[in-house]
Enzyme design. Structure first.
Site, mmCIF file in Angstrom:
data_model
loop_
_atom_site.group_PDB
_atom_site.id
_atom_site.type_symbol
_atom_site.label_atom_id
_atom_site.label_comp_id
_atom_site.label_asym_id
_atom_site.label_seq_id
_atom_site.Cartn_x
_atom_site.Cartn_y
_atom_site.Cartn_z
ATOM 1 N NE ARG A 11 -3.551 2.401 2.537
ATOM 2 C CZ ARG A 11 -4.142 2.904 3.605
ATOM 3 N NH1 ARG A 11 -3.930 2.337 4.796
ATOM 4 N NH2 ARG A 11 -4.918 3.963 3.521
ATOM 5 C CG HIS A 12 -1.034 4.827 -0.982
ATOM 6 N ND1 HIS A 12 -1.265 5.676 0.084
ATOM 7 C CD2 HIS A 12 -2.232 4.318 -1.331
ATOM 8 C CE1 HIS A 12 -2.554 5.698 0.356
ATOM 9 N NE2 HIS A 12 -3.173 4.868 -0.479
ATOM 10 C CD GLU A 91 -8.472 2.025 -2.526
ATOM 11 O OE1 GLU A 91 -8.786 0.946 -3.072
ATOM 12 O OE2 GLU A 91 -7.998 2.100 -1.375
ATOM 13 N NE ARG A 92 -15.948 -0.160 -3.015
ATOM 14 C CZ ARG A 92 -16.664 -0.675 -2.026
ATOM 15 N NH1 ARG A 92 -16.097 -0.900 -0.845
ATOM 16 N NH2 ARG A 92 -17.949 -0.974 -2.193
ATOM 17 C CG ASP A 93 -15.252 5.777 -8.463
ATOM 18 O OD1 ASP A 93 -15.600 6.540 -7.531
ATOM 19 O OD2 ASP A 93 -15.442 6.051 -9.660
#
Length: 203
Positions: A11-12, A91-93
């Site tokens: 993850r970022h 990422e999920r919208d």
């Protein structure tokens, strides 16, 4: 011998919206100072994760700046290249929920497993699985660092292994392997995974 492709899912680093507990989704929010430090620190566990004396081959990332900048820092620290920015691992919208914190406005949008106007969990997981399978098919046997986003990583791993992992921490290391025999989970959110609980056949 079966060809195994190894993925480090990272993850970022942290953003200001992460720190403020705002839903971020597909909104392009940059790393903050903490997040830049986390991106640099992520090099240490990645450098230590060797397989038969092999280093990581290359890095791919989501095109959102928080993931792209994390990937660039990791690649520089390991002296390897970022070769792809993959829209499929964005990422999920979250739709109208993006930018909101916990409160009445967010609760008004809530539905089972998400929010009104948001991308479904199933669609997010399928995007993640498709991306990993495509990379494994194109680069069989490679060791690939994939810098993406917390919800995408969590839902992808949950779908592959039929588990219910919790939130993924910023810059945490999750390691999965894909082979003709199936999937294997080595690390989840920075922790070792028990071998007997970590394998699943290819669907």
């Amino acid at each position: 011998m079966p060809t195994t492709t190894t993925f480090a899912l990272v993850r970022h680093g942290q953003t200001d919206w992460n720190a403020e507990f705002r839903i971020q989704g597909s909104t392009d929010i940059p790393l903050n100072d903490v997040g830049r430090g986390q991106a640099t620190a992520a090099v240490i566990p990645l450098a230590a994760f060797h397989e038969d004396e092999r280093d990581w081959d290359f890095v791919v990332s989501s095109p959102l700046s928080r993931a792209a900048d994390t990937a660039d820092a990791i690649a520089a620290g390991l002296n390897i290249d970022v070769t792809h920015r993959l829209p499929t691992i964005i990422e999920r919208d979250y739709g109208d929920a993006e930018g909101l914190q916990a409160g009445p406005e967010l609760e008004a949008l809530r539905i089972p497993n998400g929010f009104l106007t948001a991308e479904s969990e199933a669609a997010v997981a399928q995007r993640g699985i498709d991306a990993l399978q495509s990379l494994a098919a194109e680069f069989p046997g490679a060791r690939i660092i994939v810098v993406s986003h917390g919800t995408l990583i969590r839902l992808t791993v949950n779908a592959i292994f039929d588990i219910s992992a919790g939130p993924i921490s910023n810059a945490a290391l999750t390691v999965v392997r894909a082979s003709p025999a199936g999937w294997h989970l080595d690390h989840l959110n920075g922790e070792n995974v028990l071998a007997e609980e970590s394998s699943t056949p290819v669907a």
